[in-house]
Design an enzyme around this catalytic site. Structure first.
Site, PDB file in Angstrom:
ATOM      1  N   GLY A 157      53.244 -13.245  -4.606  1.00  0.00           N
ATOM      2  CA  GLY A 157      54.483 -14.027  -4.764  1.00  0.00           C
ATOM      3  C   GLY A 157      55.308 -13.393  -5.864  1.00  0.00           C
ATOM      4  N   ARG A 158      56.041 -14.259  -6.566  1.00  0.00           N
ATOM      5  CA  ARG A 158      56.936 -13.734  -7.598  1.00  0.00           C
ATOM      6  C   ARG A 158      56.158 -13.063  -8.723  1.00  0.00           C
ATOM      7  NH1 ARG A 158      59.960 -19.393  -7.103  1.00  0.00           N
ATOM      8  NH2 ARG A 158      57.807 -19.965  -7.447  1.00  0.00           N
ATOM      9  N   ILE A 159      55.060 -13.676  -9.155  1.00  0.00           N
ATOM     10  CA  ILE A 159      54.258 -13.073 -10.234  1.00  0.00           C
ATOM     11  C   ILE A 159      53.525 -11.848  -9.695  1.00  0.00           C
ATOM     12  CG2 ILE A 159      52.358 -13.446 -11.861  1.00  0.00           C
ATOM     13  CD1 ILE A 159      53.135 -16.461 -11.857  1.00  0.00           C
ATOM     14  N   ARG A 162      49.230 -15.558   3.170  1.00  0.00           N
ATOM     15  CA  ARG A 162      49.075 -16.229   4.469  1.00  0.00           C
ATOM     16  C   ARG A 162      49.775 -15.413   5.557  1.00  0.00           C
ATOM     17  NH1 ARG A 162      51.032 -22.157   3.708  1.00  0.00           N
ATOM     18  NH2 ARG A 162      52.297 -21.012   2.237  1.00  0.00           N
ATOM     19  N   ILE A 165      43.700 -15.119 -12.737  1.00  0.00           N
ATOM     20  CA  ILE A 165      44.706 -15.727 -13.613  1.00  0.00           C
ATOM     21  C   ILE A 165      45.464 -16.792 -12.817  1.00  0.00           C
ATOM     22  CG2 ILE A 165      46.489 -13.979 -13.140  1.00  0.00           C
ATOM     23  CD1 ILE A 165      47.184 -14.065 -16.161  1.00  0.00           C
ATOM     24  N   ARG A 188      43.887 -20.056 -10.559  1.00  0.00           N
ATOM     25  CA  ARG A 188      43.252 -21.331 -10.882  1.00  0.00           C
ATOM     26  C   ARG A 188      41.757 -21.198 -10.589  1.00  0.00           C
ATOM     27  NH1 ARG A 188      47.257 -22.523 -13.250  1.00  0.00           N
ATOM     28  NH2 ARG A 188      48.630 -24.320 -12.923  1.00  0.00           N
ATOM     29  N   ASP A 209      40.831 -16.097 -16.785  1.00  0.00           N
ATOM     30  CA  ASP A 209      41.710 -16.880 -17.660  1.00  0.00           C
ATOM     31  C   ASP A 209      41.652 -18.350 -17.277  1.00  0.00           C
ATOM     32  OD1 ASP A 209      43.795 -17.197 -19.653  1.00  0.00           O
ATOM     33  OD2 ASP A 209      45.231 -17.446 -18.016  1.00  0.00           O
ATOM     34  N   GLU A 229      38.273 -26.795 -16.771  1.00  0.00           N
ATOM     35  CA  GLU A 229      38.681 -26.397 -18.130  1.00  0.00           C
ATOM     36  C   GLU A 229      38.678 -27.606 -19.062  1.00  0.00           C
ATOM     37  OE1 GLU A 229      42.443 -24.441 -17.503  1.00  0.00           O
ATOM     38  OE2 GLU A 229      41.523 -22.997 -16.169  1.00  0.00           O
ATOM     39  N   HIS A 289      42.942 -19.894 -20.641  1.00  0.00           N
ATOM     40  CA  HIS A 289      44.151 -20.239 -19.863  1.00  0.00           C
ATOM     41  C   HIS A 289      45.422 -19.930 -20.666  1.00  0.00           C
ATOM     42  CE1 HIS A 289      45.685 -22.979 -16.416  1.00  0.00           C
ATOM     43  NE2 HIS A 289      46.658 -22.202 -16.825  1.00  0.00           N
TER      44      HIS A 289
HETATM   45  C1  8YV Z   1      50.647 -24.046 -17.987  1.00  0.00           C
HETATM   46  C2  8YV Z   1      50.080 -22.736 -16.030  1.00  0.00           C
HETATM   47  O1  8YV Z   1      51.872 -24.383 -17.496  1.00  0.00           O
HETATM   48  O2  8YV Z   1      52.339 -22.625 -15.432  1.00  0.00           O
HETATM   49  C3  8YV Z   1      51.196 -22.838 -15.071  1.00  0.00           C
HETATM   50  O3  8YV Z   1      50.924 -23.126 -13.899  1.00  0.00           O
HETATM   51  O4  8YV Z   1      48.971 -22.743 -15.649  1.00  0.00           O
HETATM   52  C4  8YV Z   1      50.362 -22.652 -17.497  1.00  0.00           C
HETATM   53  O5  8YV Z   1      51.424 -21.815 -17.757  1.00  0.00           O
HETATM   54  C5  8YV Z   1      50.678 -24.215 -19.452  1.00  0.00           C
HETATM   55  O6  8YV Z   1      49.383 -24.335 -19.862  1.00  0.00           O
HETATM   56  C6  8YV Z   1      51.478 -25.444 -19.895  1.00  0.00           C
HETATM   57  O7  8YV Z   1      51.140 -26.583 -19.147  1.00  0.00           O
END
Ligand code: 8YV
Length: 314
Positions: free
Chosen positions: A154-156, A176, A231, A233, A257, A262, A280
């Site tokens: 995606g964008r990242i 997908r 990085i 979830r 990360d 968590e 994270h």
């Molecule tokens: C959190 C993140 O937003 O943007 C996300 O999806 O997982 C992190 O950047 C950050 O911990 C603040 O809630």
């Protein structure tokens, strides 16, 4: 005119709190004593909820807020909000896309190199004073020119691929559906992508469809010479399989990360030299967290002023 009330249901930065306080009366739920009693008495007063990506807003909480209109999510990932449920209650959700792309991509590459080149272990080697008596610090794997498989372009993902190209990495990806706008090779099977990859990088959202998508079979396909970088979830990975295969040496290494629950990190990973563990911090720079906070506030202001939203999810 009185500022509208907003219920704060998660820990957020002092900066974001300060910025929000200019536009709303922020009411932290955790400071109201018995939360259920408070919500029973005053839940109907709140049209606005502010939360973090990690905390989200549970369905049960939405049910206790009968007049809820918008959930403002400080983060791009909104996996802790049941958007379908929110939509069914005519509750809108906002997130903070794009402003964190560069920092998360920087971190993804940083994690990859750090794990591959044993930076954590080498740093501990210095701090433990071992260098004084041992002239052979830990050795790593080469990064430049190697194969990078991206799950979730995606964008990242695109920002990360751009950086990886500067390291002459070969890039393939799984989404997908294939993207029309990139030349990177698409791999429909994650197992095949894992077999091909030296480094498998996860950047996909956490959804019911991606839950534990990186399972034992994928991790075994990645194999003892290769590493996983997560990085995205924790829920995207079968964490038990990950730990098992790292312990048995069937998986080469990991840079993590994010975790299933968590801030809990599996104890078994703590002593593994080939595993990089981070709390994270993908988006955690002063600049990006400020930009994320600004986007939350921009959404809140837009809603108060015109009922519109800058970055709606639903
Ligand atoms: C959190 C993140 O937003 O943007 C996300 O999806 O997982 C992190 O950047 C950050 O911990 C603040 O809630």
């Amino acid at each position: 005119m009185d500022k509208p009330k907003a219920l704060l249901v998660a820990g957020i930065s002092a900066e974001l709190k300060g910025m929000l306080a200019e536009v709303v009366e922020l009411v932290p739920l955790n400071k109201q004593g018995d939360a259920n009693q408070f919500l029973a008495d005053q839940g109907a007063d709140f049209e606005l909820v502010v939360t973090s990506a990690g905390k989200g807003c549970a369905n049960a909480l939405m049910e206790q807020l009968p007049n809820l209109k918008v959930i403002f999510n400080w983060g791009v990932g909104y996996d802790q909000v049941d958007v379908e449920f929110a939509t069914s209650r005519s509750v809108q959700v906002t997130n903070t896309p794009d402003v964190l792309n560069e920092c998360v991509a920087d971190m993804a590459i940083g994690m990859l190199i750090s794990q591959a080149r044993c930076m954590g272990e080498a740093e501990r080697f210095v701090r433990r004073g071992e260098w004084l008596s041992n002239p052979t610090p830990p050795m790593g794997q080469k990064v430049s020119g190697k194969r990078l498989g991206i799950v979730g372009l995606g964008r990242i993902g695109l920002e990360t691929a751009k950086r990886a190209e500067a390291f002459s990495m070969q890039i393939r990806y799984h989404n997908r559906h294939p993207r029309e706008d990139v030349d990177y090779a698409y791999e429909a099977s994650i197992v095949e992508l894992a077999k091909w990859s030296d480094y498998l990088l996860l950047l996909c959202p956490s959804t019911p469809e991606t839950y534990q998508m990186i399972d034992r079979e994928v991790l075994q396909a990645l194999g003892p010479q290769s590493s996983l970088i997560n990085i995205a979830r924790g829920a995207v990975v079968d964490q038990k399989a990950l730990v098992d295969l790292l312990l048995s040496g069937e998986l080469g290494g990991a840079a993590l990360d994010v975790f299933e629950r968590e801030p809990e990190v599996p104890e078994a990973l703590m002593d593994l030299p080939n595993v990089l563990l981070l709390p994270h911090v993908g988006s955690a720079t002063f600049e990006t967290r400020t930009a994320m906070a600004q986007l939350v506030v921009d959404n809140v202001k837009a809603y108060i002023e015109s009922g519109s939203l800058v970055t709606p999810v639903n």
